[in-house]
Design a protein around this motif. Structure first.
Motif, mmCIF file in Angstrom:
data_model
loop_
_atom_site.group_PDB
_atom_site.id
_atom_site.type_symbol
_atom_site.label_atom_id
_atom_site.label_comp_id
_atom_site.label_asym_id
_atom_site.label_seq_id
_atom_site.Cartn_x
_atom_site.Cartn_y
_atom_site.Cartn_z
ATOM 1 N N ARG A 18 1.037 -1.331 -0.348
ATOM 2 C CA ARG A 18 0.201 0.007 -0.131
ATOM 3 C C ARG A 18 0.934 1.326 -0.379
ATOM 4 O O ARG A 18 1.863 0.848 0.551
ATOM 5 C CB ARG A 18 -0.869 -0.110 1.349
ATOM 6 N N PRO A 19 0.572 2.264 -0.939
ATOM 7 C CA PRO A 19 1.262 3.479 -0.677
ATOM 8 C C PRO A 19 1.241 4.369 0.957
ATOM 9 O O PRO A 19 2.739 4.609 1.328
ATOM 10 C CB PRO A 19 0.302 4.532 -1.932
ATOM 11 N N ALA A 57 7.985 -1.633 -6.141
ATOM 12 C CA ALA A 57 6.910 -2.701 -5.382
ATOM 13 C C ALA A 57 5.761 -1.920 -5.498
ATOM 14 O O ALA A 57 5.042 -3.299 -6.029
ATOM 15 C CB ALA A 57 6.997 -3.515 -4.898
ATOM 16 N N VAL A 58 5.280 -1.337 -5.127
ATOM 17 C CA VAL A 58 3.863 -0.888 -4.603
ATOM 18 C C VAL A 58 4.041 -0.505 -6.575
ATOM 19 O O VAL A 58 2.117 -1.418 -6.890
ATOM 20 C CB VAL A 58 3.367 0.161 -3.588
ATOM 21 N N VAL A 59 4.233 0.711 -6.804
ATOM 22 C CA VAL A 59 2.814 1.089 -8.291
ATOM 23 C C VAL A 59 3.614 0.206 -9.823
ATOM 24 O O VAL A 59 2.381 -0.365 -10.305
ATOM 25 C CB VAL A 59 4.100 1.798 -8.579
ATOM 26 N N HIS A 60 4.623 -0.521 -9.433
ATOM 27 C CA HIS A 60 4.814 -1.199 -10.453
ATOM 28 C C HIS A 60 4.997 -2.522 -10.850
ATOM 29 O O HIS A 60 4.297 -3.692 -11.654
ATOM 30 C CB HIS A 60 6.398 -0.777 -11.481
ATOM 31 N N CYS A 68 2.651 -8.796 -0.933
ATOM 32 C CA CYS A 68 3.003 -8.443 0.186
ATOM 33 C C CYS A 68 4.697 -7.788 0.273
ATOM 34 O O CYS A 68 5.142 -8.544 -0.714
ATOM 35 C CB CYS A 68 3.544 -9.822 0.803
ATOM 36 N N ILE A 69 5.664 -6.899 0.365
ATOM 37 C CA ILE A 69 6.436 -6.676 0.089
ATOM 38 C C ILE A 69 7.168 -7.179 1.230
ATOM 39 O O ILE A 69 7.241 -7.011 2.696
ATOM 40 C CB ILE A 69 6.672 -5.156 -0.324
ATOM 41 N N GLN A 86 11.723 -6.606 -1.878
ATOM 42 C CA GLN A 86 11.023 -8.304 -2.736
ATOM 43 C C GLN A 86 10.002 -7.558 -2.799
ATOM 44 O O GLN A 86 8.912 -8.051 -1.647
ATOM 45 C CB GLN A 86 11.653 -8.835 -2.099
ATOM 46 N N ASP A 87 9.021 -7.929 -3.966
ATOM 47 C CA ASP A 87 8.171 -8.515 -3.938
ATOM 48 C C ASP A 87 8.035 -9.613 -4.814
ATOM 49 O O ASP A 87 8.701 -9.676 -5.523
ATOM 50 C CB ASP A 87 7.413 -6.916 -4.755
#
Length: 150
Positions: A18-19, A57-60, A68-69, A86-87
């Motif tokens: 999440r941002p 990781a969030v956006v792309h 989950c990151i 890591q994503d």
């Protein structure tokens, strides 16, 4: 994730993609990194690099989908900070192109400078990615004071 051997301290965290968690990640890493002799400016640079890695990781990586990151931060025996983000999202088809300034999957929304900032504010950046399997970005940074011979 592959972190170097000789780790003297390490934290591992996982959080939703999440941002609002970008600020959490950058602050948590800065607090952890404060164990080393980083200057305030170096900590600010580190926060930018971590923000860019987590934002990517969030956006792309997940493109707005839930995911989950995983973030690992470690201090090596020789005083280097290593941060791996890591994503398990979409992955990057062409890592070399993605690392070029102004390359983005969302040109209408983003400037494509994430990797540029990561490279500028880290001593080294490693990227491992595979389409459909996710991406791991590993940042390395040693305090400037630790690099100056006495």
């Amino acid at each position: 994730m592959k972190l170097p051997e000789g780790i003297r301290n390490q934290v591992v965290m996982e959080f939703p993609s999440r941002p609002e968690n970008v600020a959490f990640a950058r602050t948590a890493v800065a607090v952890f990194a404060a164990q080393l002799e980083f200057t305030v400016d170096e900590l600010d640079e580190l926060k930018v690099a971590v923000s860019e890695a987590v934002s990517n990781a969030v956006v792309h990586g997940y493109a707005g989908e839930d995911g989950c990151i995983r973030l690992e931060a470690a201090i090596t025996g020789d005083g280097c900070l290593v941060v791996a983000v890591q994503d398990r999202g979409r992955g990057i088809e062409d890592v070399e192109s993605a690392r070029q300034a102004q390359w983005t999957t969302k040109p209408e929304e983003h400037m494509g400078l994430g990797f540029t900032f990561m490279e500028e504010y880290s001593d080294r950046v490693e990227v491992e990615s595979a389409p459909g399997r996710g991406t791991t970005v590993t940042l390395y940074k040693t305090p400037a004071r630790a690099r100056i011979p006495s």
